[in-house]
Each structure stands twice: as structure tokens, then as C-alpha cells.
Design an enzyme around this catalytic site. Structure first.
Site, PDB file in Angstrom:
ATOM      1  N   GLY A 111       0.813  -1.223   0.000  1.00 48.49           N
ATOM      2  CA  GLY A 111       0.000   0.000   0.000  1.00 48.49           C
ATOM      3  C   GLY A 111       0.842   1.266   0.000  1.00 48.49           C
ATOM      4  N   GLU A 114       1.759   1.770  -3.567  1.00 49.54           N
ATOM      5  CA  GLU A 114       0.513   2.167  -4.244  1.00 49.54           C
ATOM      6  C   GLU A 114       0.146   3.615  -3.911  1.00 49.54           C
ATOM      7  OE1 GLU A 114      -1.301  -1.335  -2.499  1.00 49.54           O
ATOM      8  OE2 GLU A 114      -1.975  -1.988  -4.469  1.00 49.54           O
ATOM      9  N   GLU A 134       2.803  -8.382  -1.412  1.00 49.46           N
ATOM     10  CA  GLU A 134       1.561  -9.018  -0.940  1.00 49.46           C
ATOM     11  C   GLU A 134       1.533 -10.522  -1.140  1.00 49.46           C
ATOM     12  OE1 GLU A 134       1.703  -6.262  -2.775  1.00 49.46           O
ATOM     13  OE2 GLU A 134       0.354  -4.735  -1.976  1.00 49.46           O
TER      14      GLU A 134
END
Ligand code: COA
Length: 260
Positions: A111, A114, A134
């Protein structure tokens, strides 16, 4: 400006804001609170006079990913809501009325990578590490890693990062186009501030329209994208700043832009 639990907001005189994710003991992992605080902070800045912003992390990480402790017990329905919340935050940053520069000071994983991708561009310290780990957790990217990463670095490079879960260093991130500039750690914020302050001196409507049209244009075919550009270009000719900018050039003086 509201005081947020997990995000520090510094508004500078130059119309530049610095947003710092401030959960250093957990390497700034994105839990529901950080996601809400970041979204609210950007929304609050959008209502003010900020013309450019920097997003960074406190301590040795930018953001080391979504909060694994929080995700460990999620049901599929909760995971979907969490992914949507991440997407909503990403869209808010990406569509903000001012450009954001991600100043990646350390880990930008999952994240965190991202989140950096939602910013307009990325500067990184030599200490930064990027990755989408992930799959090492039985998960996959959920905050836009399968969408923005291939668009930024190309599908082949994105697939390799996502399927392997491996981290890359800042110099490799620069080589593949994920990062614009790599700087020594103590030069990262000064460089990001210098660029943000430069952007903040430019005509605000022109910067905003450029940002909007680049974003929309990337998602459109060339004919549509050029049409969007022509419309936005024309719109600026109804602005005071267009008259100010062009006359200042002709008069050989510095322009004073008002954002009108
Ligand atoms: N979610 C929740 N907590 C996290 C976290 C995350 N994504 N990343 C780090 N933390 C926490 C650790 O649990 C630790 O907390 P503790 O001190 O209470 O035990 C603290 O942050 C420091 O992390 P630590 O692992 O001790 O630091 P390190 O220097 O040994 O390793 C990393 C750094 C980034 C390599 C390692 O923390 C890591 O792999 N984090 C997860 C990265 C990831 O998979 N992100 C994607 C999630 S989808």
C-alpha cells in the site's frame, strides 16, 4: 487546520503543504485511521490555498504497506471495503486540485508503493525500497498496484514486481521509471520542496488543468485526449492569469498569478 491522529500537516508560507504519515513505530502502515486521516487532510487542503503538496513518512519508512495486523482477521467483505477505502483515498490524491510529490524516505511497500503511485510523481532517497510484497502474505495488491503500477512502469516490470514480491532499491526504481529523482537522504525534502515551491509559483488554474488533462488523457485514446487538451487549453483563455502571464512576458516583468 484539523490536528490528525496519524498525519502531520505543515502549511508553509509558499502555498506548499507537507503531509507526513506519522505512525513510525509501525513503519507508517496504513490502517483505517491513516486512510481516513490522509483523505480528510487532502480534502481540507483542497478547500484552502495550497498549490502543491509533498507526501512523506515519519521515521525510517515512507509507508511499509497496509496494516497486516488489521488485515489478518478480515473477512472477504471487510477486505473489499478496505480495498475500496484505499481506492477512494488514491482517487482523492490523484484528483486533488494541486499536484502532490511523494518524497519516499524509506520503505514504500504494498500500500505504500501504491500510495506513492497516486501522487503526481516520486522523488526517492537512496534509502528508499519499493515493492509489492503481498503475494508473500497470500494476498495481492489491493490499493491500485495492479492498475497504476503497470501504467507507470509497463506491464512486464509490474508483473515481475507483483508476482515475485521482491523489493527494489531507489536506483532500480529510477531506472524503470517509477521514480523521477534519487537523492541523498538529507537532500530529499529540500529537493521536493524546491520543486513544489516552483510549481506553486506557476498559474494555479494552468497547473490544475494540466494535471487533470494528463490524468484523463492517460485513460483515453489519443483523439479523445487531444480533444480534452484543446478544451482545457481554450478554458484557460478565459482566465485572468492567462492575460497576466502573457502580458507580463511581453512587458518583461514577473507575473502575479491569482488563480482566477
Ligand atoms: N503492517 C503492520 N505493521 C507493520 C507493517 C505492516 N505492513 N510493516 C511493519 N510493521 C511493524 C512491525 O510489525 C513492527 O512492529 P512491532 O515493533 O510492534 O513488532 C514495526 O512495524 C517495525 O517493523 P520490523 O519488521 O520490526 O522492522 P524491520 O526493519 O525488521 O523490517 C520491513 C522492515 C519493512 C522489511 C518489515 O517490517 C516488513 O516486511 N513489513 C511488511 C511489509 C509488507 O509486506 N507490506 C505489504 C503489506 S500488504
Amino acid at each position: 487546520m484539523t490536528a490528525y491522529e496519524t498525519v502531520l500537516v505543515q502549511q508553509r508560507e509558499s502555498n506548499v503543504a507537507v503531509l507526513t504519515v506519522n505512525r513510525p513505530d509501525k513503519l507508517n502502515a496504513l490502517n483505517a485511521q491513516v486512510i481516513a486521516d490522509l483523505g480528510n487532510a487532502v480534502a481540507e487542503l483542497e478547500a484552502g490555498s495550497v498549490r502543491a503538496a509533498i507526501l512523506t513518512g515519519a521515521g525510517r519508512a515512507f509507508v511499509a504497506g497496509a496494516d497486516i495486523a488489521q488485515m489478518a482477521t478480515m473477512t472477504p467483505a471487510q477486505a473489499k471495503a478496505f480495498s475500496y477505502a484505499g481506492h477512494e483515498l488514491g482517487a482523492r490524491i490523484e484528483n486533488a486540485r494541486f499536484p502532490l510529490i511523494a518524497a519516499v524516505n524509506g520503505f514504500a511497500l504494498g500500500g505504500g508503493c501504491e500510495l506513492a503511485l497516486c501522487c503526481d510523481f516520486i522523488y526517492a532517497s537512496t534509502k528508499a525500497k519499493f515493492g509489492q510484497p503481498e503475494v508473500k502474505l497470500g494476498l495481492m495488491p489491493g490499493f491500485g498496484g495492479t492498475t497504476r503500477l503497470p501504467r507507470r512502469v509497463g506491464p512486464g516490470r509490474a508483473r515481475e514486481l507483483v508476482y515475485s514480491g521482491e523489493m527494489i532499491r531507489a536506483d532500480e526504481a529510477e531506472r524503470i521509471g517509477l521514480v523521477n529523482r534519487v537523492l541523498e537522504p538529507d537532500e530529499l525534502m529540500p529537493a521536493a520542496l524546491k520543486t513544489a515551491e516552483l510549481i506553486a509559483t506557476r498559474a494555479p488554474l494552468a497547473v490544475r488543468e494540466s494535471k487533470r488533462v494528463v490524468l484523463r488523457g492517460l485513460e483515453s485514446d489519443l483523439v479523445t485526449a487531444n480533444e480534452l487538451e484543446a478544451q482545457a487549453f481554450a478554458t484557460l483563455f478565459g482566465s485572468e492569469d492567462q492575460r497576466e502571464g502573457t502580458s507580463a512576458f511581453i512587458d518583461q516583468r514577473d507575473p502575479t498569478f491569482t488563480g482566477k
